[in-house]
Structure formats: structure tokens, C-alpha cells
Design an enzyme around this catalytic site. Sequence first.
Site, PDB file in Angstrom:
ATOM      1  N   ARG A 165       0.845  -1.198   0.000  1.00  0.00           N
ATOM      2  CA  ARG A 165       0.000   0.000   0.000  1.00  0.00           C
ATOM      3  C   ARG A 165       0.880   1.247   0.000  1.00  0.00           C
ATOM      4  O   ARG A 165       0.549   2.240  -0.619  1.00  0.00           O
ATOM      5  CB  ARG A 165      -0.925  -0.017   1.212  1.00  0.00           C
ATOM      6  CG  ARG A 165      -2.220  -0.801   1.004  1.00  0.00           C
ATOM      7  CD  ARG A 165      -1.995  -2.215   0.485  1.00  0.00           C
ATOM      8  NE  ARG A 165      -3.201  -2.993   0.382  1.00  0.00           N
ATOM      9  CZ  ARG A 165      -3.627  -3.858   1.292  1.00  0.00           C
ATOM     10  NH1 ARG A 165      -2.904  -4.101   2.376  1.00  0.00           N
ATOM     11  NH2 ARG A 165      -4.734  -4.524   1.110  1.00  0.00           N
ATOM     12  N   ASP A 194       0.440  -6.988  -3.073  1.00  0.00           N
ATOM     13  CA  ASP A 194      -0.997  -6.812  -2.819  1.00  0.00           C
ATOM     14  C   ASP A 194      -1.530  -5.949  -3.956  1.00  0.00           C
ATOM     15  O   ASP A 194      -0.760  -5.496  -4.814  1.00  0.00           O
ATOM     16  CB  ASP A 194      -1.229  -6.131  -1.451  1.00  0.00           C
ATOM     17  CG  ASP A 194      -2.557  -6.566  -0.832  1.00  0.00           C
ATOM     18  OD1 ASP A 194      -3.594  -6.416  -1.497  1.00  0.00           O
ATOM     19  OD2 ASP A 194      -2.551  -7.055   0.308  1.00  0.00           O
ATOM     20  N   HIS A 271      -6.732 -10.495  -3.280  1.00  0.00           N
ATOM     21  CA  HIS A 271      -5.828  -9.329  -3.221  1.00  0.00           C
ATOM     22  C   HIS A 271      -4.817  -9.365  -4.364  1.00  0.00           C
ATOM     23  O   HIS A 271      -3.648  -9.033  -4.165  1.00  0.00           O
ATOM     24  CB  HIS A 271      -5.081  -9.297  -1.883  1.00  0.00           C
ATOM     25  CG  HIS A 271      -5.918  -8.834  -0.734  1.00  0.00           C
ATOM     26  ND1 HIS A 271      -6.178  -7.520  -0.470  1.00  0.00           N
ATOM     27  CD2 HIS A 271      -6.584  -9.538   0.232  1.00  0.00           C
ATOM     28  CE1 HIS A 271      -6.946  -7.415   0.606  1.00  0.00           C
ATOM     29  NE2 HIS A 271      -7.219  -8.628   1.041  1.00  0.00           N
ATOM     30  N   ASP A 326      -6.222 -14.545   2.544  1.00  0.00           N
ATOM     31  CA  ASP A 326      -7.312 -13.794   3.176  1.00  0.00           C
ATOM     32  C   ASP A 326      -8.201 -13.107   2.142  1.00  0.00           C
ATOM     33  O   ASP A 326      -7.757 -12.756   1.056  1.00  0.00           O
ATOM     34  CB  ASP A 326      -6.749 -12.733   4.129  1.00  0.00           C
ATOM     35  CG  ASP A 326      -5.874 -11.727   3.403  1.00  0.00           C
ATOM     36  OD1 ASP A 326      -5.073 -12.167   2.553  1.00  0.00           O
ATOM     37  OD2 ASP A 326      -5.987 -10.522   3.655  1.00  0.00           O
ATOM     38  N   GLU A 327      -9.427 -12.918   2.546  1.00  0.00           N
ATOM     39  CA  GLU A 327     -10.355 -12.005   1.889  1.00  0.00           C
ATOM     40  C   GLU A 327     -10.514 -12.206   0.383  1.00  0.00           C
ATOM     41  O   GLU A 327     -10.731 -11.230  -0.338  1.00  0.00           O
ATOM     42  CB  GLU A 327      -9.948 -10.552   2.166  1.00  0.00           C
ATOM     43  CG  GLU A 327     -10.034 -10.198   3.641  1.00  0.00           C
ATOM     44  CD  GLU A 327      -9.752  -8.717   3.911  1.00  0.00           C
ATOM     45  OE1 GLU A 327     -10.544  -8.116   4.629  1.00  0.00           O
ATOM     46  OE2 GLU A 327      -8.731  -8.201   3.422  1.00  0.00           O
ATOM     47  N   TRP A 393      -6.238 -13.570  12.257  1.00  0.00           N
ATOM     48  CA  TRP A 393      -6.360 -12.100  12.249  1.00  0.00           C
ATOM     49  C   TRP A 393      -7.766 -11.620  12.524  1.00  0.00           C
ATOM     50  O   TRP A 393      -7.953 -10.543  13.062  1.00  0.00           O
ATOM     51  CB  TRP A 393      -5.851 -11.534  10.921  1.00  0.00           C
ATOM     52  CG  TRP A 393      -6.770 -11.705   9.747  1.00  0.00           C
ATOM     53  CD1 TRP A 393      -6.829 -12.782   8.910  1.00  0.00           C
ATOM     54  CD2 TRP A 393      -7.742 -10.771   9.253  1.00  0.00           C
ATOM     55  NE1 TRP A 393      -7.785 -12.582   7.937  1.00  0.00           N
ATOM     56  CE2 TRP A 393      -8.360 -11.344   8.127  1.00  0.00           C
ATOM     57  CE3 TRP A 393      -8.157  -9.498   9.659  1.00  0.00           C
ATOM     58  CZ2 TRP A 393      -9.364 -10.718   7.403  1.00  0.00           C
ATOM     59  CZ3 TRP A 393      -9.163  -8.859   8.942  1.00  0.00           C
ATOM     60  CH2 TRP A 393      -9.751  -9.468   7.825  1.00  0.00           C
ATOM     61  N   TYR A 418      -3.500  -4.900  15.430  1.00  0.00           N
ATOM     62  CA  TYR A 418      -3.450  -4.126  14.188  1.00  0.00           C
ATOM     63  C   TYR A 418      -2.985  -2.708  14.504  1.00  0.00           C
ATOM     64  O   TYR A 418      -3.694  -1.934  15.134  1.00  0.00           O
ATOM     65  CB  TYR A 418      -4.822  -4.147  13.496  1.00  0.00           C
ATOM     66  CG  TYR A 418      -4.952  -5.315  12.532  1.00  0.00           C
ATOM     67  CD1 TYR A 418      -4.455  -6.571  12.868  1.00  0.00           C
ATOM     68  CD2 TYR A 418      -5.540  -5.159  11.286  1.00  0.00           C
ATOM     69  CE1 TYR A 418      -4.552  -7.638  11.990  1.00  0.00           C
ATOM     70  CE2 TYR A 418      -5.641  -6.227  10.398  1.00  0.00           C
ATOM     71  CZ  TYR A 418      -5.151  -7.459  10.767  1.00  0.00           C
ATOM     72  OH  TYR A 418      -5.245  -8.516   9.895  1.00  0.00           O
ATOM     73  N   PHE A 419      -1.796  -2.402  14.037  1.00  0.00           N
ATOM     74  CA  PHE A 419      -1.185  -1.120  14.387  1.00  0.00           C
ATOM     75  C   PHE A 419      -1.572  -0.005  13.414  1.00  0.00           C
ATOM     76  O   PHE A 419      -1.066   1.113  13.530  1.00  0.00           O
ATOM     77  CB  PHE A 419       0.332  -1.268  14.473  1.00  0.00           C
ATOM     78  CG  PHE A 419       0.811  -1.972  15.721  1.00  0.00           C
ATOM     79  CD1 PHE A 419      -0.084  -2.508  16.634  1.00  0.00           C
ATOM     80  CD2 PHE A 419       2.176  -2.073  15.992  1.00  0.00           C
ATOM     81  CE1 PHE A 419       0.358  -3.154  17.787  1.00  0.00           C
ATOM     82  CE2 PHE A 419       2.632  -2.709  17.141  1.00  0.00           C
ATOM     83  CZ  PHE A 419       1.723  -3.246  18.033  1.00  0.00           C
ATOM     84  N   TRP A 468      -0.699  -2.402   8.468  1.00  0.00           N
ATOM     85  CA  TRP A 468      -1.257  -2.224   7.114  1.00  0.00           C
ATOM     86  C   TRP A 468      -1.137  -0.751   6.776  1.00  0.00           C
ATOM     87  O   TRP A 468      -1.495   0.105   7.586  1.00  0.00           O
ATOM     88  CB  TRP A 468      -2.716  -2.685   7.077  1.00  0.00           C
ATOM     89  CG  TRP A 468      -2.858  -4.140   7.427  1.00  0.00           C
ATOM     90  CD1 TRP A 468      -3.294  -4.660   8.610  1.00  0.00           C
ATOM     91  CD2 TRP A 468      -2.530  -5.264   6.599  1.00  0.00           C
ATOM     92  NE1 TRP A 468      -3.265  -6.032   8.562  1.00  0.00           N
ATOM     93  CE2 TRP A 468      -2.804  -6.428   7.336  1.00  0.00           C
ATOM     94  CE3 TRP A 468      -2.039  -5.396   5.298  1.00  0.00           C
ATOM     95  CZ2 TRP A 468      -2.601  -7.710   6.826  1.00  0.00           C
ATOM     96  CZ3 TRP A 468      -1.845  -6.664   4.783  1.00  0.00           C
ATOM     97  CH2 TRP A 468      -2.116  -7.810   5.541  1.00  0.00           C
ATOM     98  N   THR A 469      -0.657  -0.462   5.575  1.00  0.00           N
ATOM     99  CA  THR A 469      -0.206   0.919   5.351  1.00  0.00           C
ATOM    100  C   THR A 469      -1.053   1.720   4.354  1.00  0.00           C
ATOM    101  O   THR A 469      -0.555   2.680   3.782  1.00  0.00           O
ATOM    102  CB  THR A 469       1.266   0.913   4.894  1.00  0.00           C
ATOM    103  OG1 THR A 469       1.355   0.146   3.681  1.00  0.00           O
ATOM    104  CG2 THR A 469       2.175   0.313   5.936  1.00  0.00           C
ATOM    105  N   GLU A 470      -2.302   1.337   4.162  1.00  0.00           N
ATOM    106  CA  GLU A 470      -3.151   2.123   3.254  1.00  0.00           C
ATOM    107  C   GLU A 470      -3.059   3.617   3.556  1.00  0.00           C
ATOM    108  O   GLU A 470      -2.943   4.446   2.667  1.00  0.00           O
ATOM    109  CB  GLU A 470      -4.622   1.713   3.390  1.00  0.00           C
ATOM    110  CG  GLU A 470      -5.022   0.493   2.604  1.00  0.00           C
ATOM    111  CD  GLU A 470      -4.826  -0.788   3.389  1.00  0.00           C
ATOM    112  OE1 GLU A 470      -4.059  -0.790   4.373  1.00  0.00           O
ATOM    113  OE2 GLU A 470      -5.432  -1.811   3.024  1.00  0.00           O
TER     114      GLU A 470
HETATM  115  C1  ACM Z   1      -6.069  -9.082   6.760  1.00  0.00           C
HETATM  116  O1  ACM Z   1      -6.101  -8.124   7.550  1.00  0.00           O
HETATM  117  N1  ACM Z   1      -6.861  -9.086   5.704  1.00  0.00           N
HETATM  118  C2  ACM Z   1      -5.185 -10.208   6.954  1.00  0.00           C
END
Ligand code: ACM
Length: 691
Positions: A165, A194, A271, A326-327, A393, A418-419, A468-470
Site C-alpha cells: 500500500r 498486494d 488481493h 485472506d479475503e 487475524w 493491528y497497528f 497495514w499501510t493504506e
Molecule cells: C487481513 O487483515 N486481511 C489479513
Amino acid sequence: MNRLRSLFLHAGLFLLGICVSRTVSGAELQLVPYPNSVQLFPGSCALTDESAVYLDLQGHERTLFLRWLGTSPLKLGRCTDTPERAVVKLLLSDSESELDPEAYVLRISHDEGIRIEASAGAGLFYGLQTLMQLTEQYGRDRLPCLAIEDAPYLRHRGLMIDVSRHYFPKEFLFRQLDVMAHYKLNRFHWHLVDGAGWRIEIRHYPQLTQQAAWRTDESIVAWEDHGLKYATAQTPGAYGGYYTQEEVREVVAYAAERYITVIPEIEMPGHSEEVLAVFPELSCTDAGDRPVDLCIGNPATLVFLENVLNEVLELFPSPYIHIGGDEAAKTAWEHCDRCRKRMEEEELASVEELQSWLIRQMERFLHAHGRRLVGWDEIMQGGLSPDATVMSWRGPQYGLQAAATGHDAILSPIQYCYFNFYQDAPETHVLSWAGYTPLKKVYDFNPIPDTLSVKARGHMLGLQANLWTEYIPTEQQAESMLWPRGLAIAETGWTRPEEKSYARFRACASEAASRLRHRGLHPFDLEREVGERVEYGDTLRHLASGCPVRYLQSYTEEYPAGGDTALTDGLQGGWSYEDGRWQGFIGNDMDVVIDLGAEQPVREIGANFIQDRFGWFWLPCRVEISVSSDNEHFTPLTVVENDLPFVRTGFHLRRFGWEGTAEARYIRYVARYDAANPKKGFLFTDEIVVR
Ligand code: ACM
Ligand code: ZN
């Protein structure tokens, strides 16, 4: 452990010979993670630039260790071949097999200097980290005489950084690896690819980095607004970057020198927008304009993944390879001829089983190369691969379930680890993802509940924080999200639960943060922490307290808060929409009637709502409040329109209410979502206050 215990006893007796032992209270030593056993003795010991070192390691490991030691702030003197001449003795104990390789015994005595014993280089390294922290607290010339016996509580103490991200250069990673090592974190999970960018050079497929390592905008919000287009390095204004294989090797080596294993993640089958932009033939038939999932029915997908993994395996010696999982949207698979054929041939009953089939192929491939597979907890859906490790997660429960059924698990639950979430009151904090995970919440997470069976405990490898760096575009911001919260992960992963103390830890973390700041990093300033929303701690009393609420449209089962009594129970929400106080309405209006029990004068009716674009919840577009004496004929009091644009970023808390004079027994409160915009179909409120 027995052997270590006897070493420790020996240490204690040895020191008792020259001084009187006393057990310290936790507050005295500023160590993170706090050691599992400490004894302090009177007296001190000094280190100088001339203090010689004896290192009981051989070969390549010795070379690496000495290289690290040469650059460490300890600044010791030359290395000697004779332990007797050394002030700092780093000794391997004889019986390696009995000891945890990360365990160590550190003794500091006035007469004998410093002695670290361990069964392996990792333990010596961690003993030195403890020594370094002591020098930070006491200075090199006044190190307290002590004996520390220490060993990790959990094996996996990790940190994940998403570089897709936003791209962070290797120098940034080196700095974080230094901090990790200093606090005994030992796994760096590198989320390399990703939808927002492919960031690792793959020689077989140079197109991946040529065409999908840059995008049109740096900001994810702007990129979304501009249609999520990829670019090349030459495109004017393009944002991006990737790691060459040489750089990957440098990062892996830098980490290894600090006893950190780098676990690469190659995300599949979801993803995968960036892969499919480069190789559209790997998406399902009729997958739409922007396919997200790889087509599992296409044999070329497996060839692609194995070709990529072949290069990844060459670069990363890690026993574990993370394959994401995931997802995945999974919808395209249902309509794809190739995926349906695969399901038929392999007798797979659902798209979940189709994903599981792919993961099993990957596991077989990794096993054939002597490696093991880790995946996010969705890999449990459709049947978990026999030897897969689950990274939990969506909550701790998946990891606990995996462990209970004989699978290894690593916990990185969204609520605690989740930071990317706010760590302080949103109005004083840099723009972050919706959610509130302050230091204490991270620290209080207990990965191994007492209810877990002894057998399942053996499968709990450890815990990990994920960044996660969005919405984290800069190195400074990334560091402020990582530290000092990462120290809480370090202590929970290393220190036995009974030795943990938040009061002691917080003071140490605050000191540690100021040291990091002196070293040029950008940790969050705990001294300025505002903390939880004040109202969260209060219980409100008002006219509607405890009154029954009739729901004309229902709240969502996902976010019920206190259920049918939530809106009059006096409990107000905090900074997190998932703190159990905010009641959610998804895809419908909130429409309720409160019965005050008897007609009476009212002056004020109001409720708070929250909006956060990143969390996908919005203020109502309109609120209508009316009153009645018979529950049939309602008199409108007000209609309040929302004027906050729904595209506004940040966390917003707004009251929608009425003030005036009226008589009422029944109060109807309607909060409307914008039905024309399905995105705005998430409402959260906590209490309807009537005075
Ligand atoms: C995740 O946060 N989708 C692993
Ligand atoms: Zn398909």
C-alpha cells in the site's frame, strides 16, 4: 530448562560469595521485555572501550555476530581468545539440546565482569540486548551487579509491515529491524505484494515490477478516486517502487545478523488485482473490469505461482512461507467455466473448498522444497491443509481453534494487534484507520488463555503485530504507529504472564520511546497520550434511562452493543466502533420508539453518531425526531440534515438532536441513511439521551 536453572543457581551462589543477595522489585530495571527472573546484588561493574570480549562462536555465525557487535552501541574492545582475559564473556553452555536457543543467563559482578551463557548464538545475542538496555539505564560505568535468568515465553514474536500500500525503502526496514532485535522480536513478516503494488523483483516475470510496482497516485484515497490505475516508473507523477533481489538479500542478511527470520508473504488467490492487471489471462472468465482473485481453474495460475515461489525460496531461507489466503472475493469462481470444471474434477463442493484445494497444492509444493506454509485464518475455510500454520487475524478464536485441532497458530487478532488503528484520541492523532488500539490494549492481550489445553498450547507459536499501510504514507508515521506499541508485543511474547506489569512496562516504554527519538526514529509520544473518550467511562442518567425501546427497524447482529437496551443503558461509546457500546445499523435506517412510561415535559433529545470513511460507517443523512402521548399520533419536533460530506476522512462524532419544550410519553427517533448510496448504509449510535 533444568540445565538453565542450574546455571542460574550457580550464578546466584557465585555472586552470594561476594555480596548479599536481594530480590528487586519490578520497577527497578527498565528492561523490555522484562526478564523472567532477576536478582540484584550490591556493587557495580564498569565497561570501557577497552573491555575485551570472548565469543564462544565459530565459523560464519561468529563472523556475523562480530560484525553486528562492531556496529552496536556497546562499543566494546578487541576480541580475545582467552576467556580469562575478557571482561565480557559470551559462552556457549555444553549441552545445547536441552536449552531453548534464545534463553540466556546474564551475570554481572564486580570481580568477574560480565558473563552471558546460552546454548546458542541467539541466546548470547539476547543476553547482549539486555546488557545494552542496562547500559542505557545506568551508563557503562555503573552497571549493577545482578543475575538474570531469561527465556522466551513464545517462539514467534513478530511484526508485519505491508509495503504494497506504501513502499518503504530498505533503509527504513533496517531501522525497524534494529529496534525489533533490541527488544527481542524475532520474526519480520514482509507483506510484499498486494493490489496496491507488486514490490519484489521476479526475474521470470519482469512485467510484474515494470507494470504494477507504480500507480498514478501516492495517496490510496486519491488513487481510488482516480480509478485505481497502475503506472510505470517513467509515468509522470507516478508513485511506487520495488525491492531488487539484491536488496531483498540485503534485508534478509541484515535481519539474520540480528537473529530475525524474514517470512515473505506472496498473497494469493485474493488481493491479486496487480497481478491480474499485468496478466489478465490469470483471471476468471467474466471477472469484471477489475478482477481481484486469481482463477484457480486455470493451470497457468499454478505455473505462475510456482515460478514466483521458486525465486522466493531462493531468496528467503525462512522455514515458513506465507501465502496470504485472506479475503478472496470468491464470486468470480462461481461463474467461471474453468473454476467450475476444476471443482467438478476435484469433487469440490464449494468455492471455499476450491480455495482450500489451491492452498493444498501450494503446501505440497512448499513441502517438496523443505518449507512450511503459513496463511491467514481464511485458509481454514473449506478444510485446512494438513501441516498449515494459521495466522489468526479476524479474532483470536481461529488460532485457538486451529491449535485445539493440532495445527500451529500465530495470533495477530485485529482487535489487539493491528497497528494501523488509532492509538490515541482521533482528534489529536494522525489520520488513521478506524479503530482504537492504544498501548494498554495491545499489552493486555493474552494470547494463551488459561482454558487452552496443554496440547493446544504447544501449537501456539506466538503473536504478531500487523502494520497495514493504506493510510500510512510516510516513514515517520509508520514508525509512530509501530513504536512503542511493538514493545508491548515484544513483552507479551517474551515475558511470562505472571511477570508482566503494565505500570512498569508503560514507564519503560516511555523511556524507550525517548531513546528511539534520540536515535532519529519517530515513536508515538506517550507523554502526550490523551486516552479513551471520557464519556466511555461514565454512565449517564437521564429521563429515558432504562426505558424500553421498540425497534421499527432492527440493528445488526454484528454490532448489537447491549442489544434491545443499548440505547437507554447509559453506556456511551469510545473511540472504537467495535468497543461493544456502539450499536450498528447496516443497510437500513435506525427507527426506534422509546416509551418514557408516562407523559412528561421534555427539553432535549439527542444521540451521537460516528463517521469514518476508512471504517465504512457514516453519519445519517437526516434525523427525524417526533413525540406522542398515545404511540399512534406523532408530532414532529425537528428534522436535522447532515452537512458533513461523506467523503471527509478522519473520525467524526456528531450529535443529532432537538432542544425546546414539549410533552411526551413516546419518542420516535429516526436516523436515515442515504439509500441512493449503499456505501452510506452503516450507522453507529450509542445512546438516545432525553432530558
Ligand atoms: C487481513 O487483515 N486481511 C489479513
Ligand atoms: Zn476461474
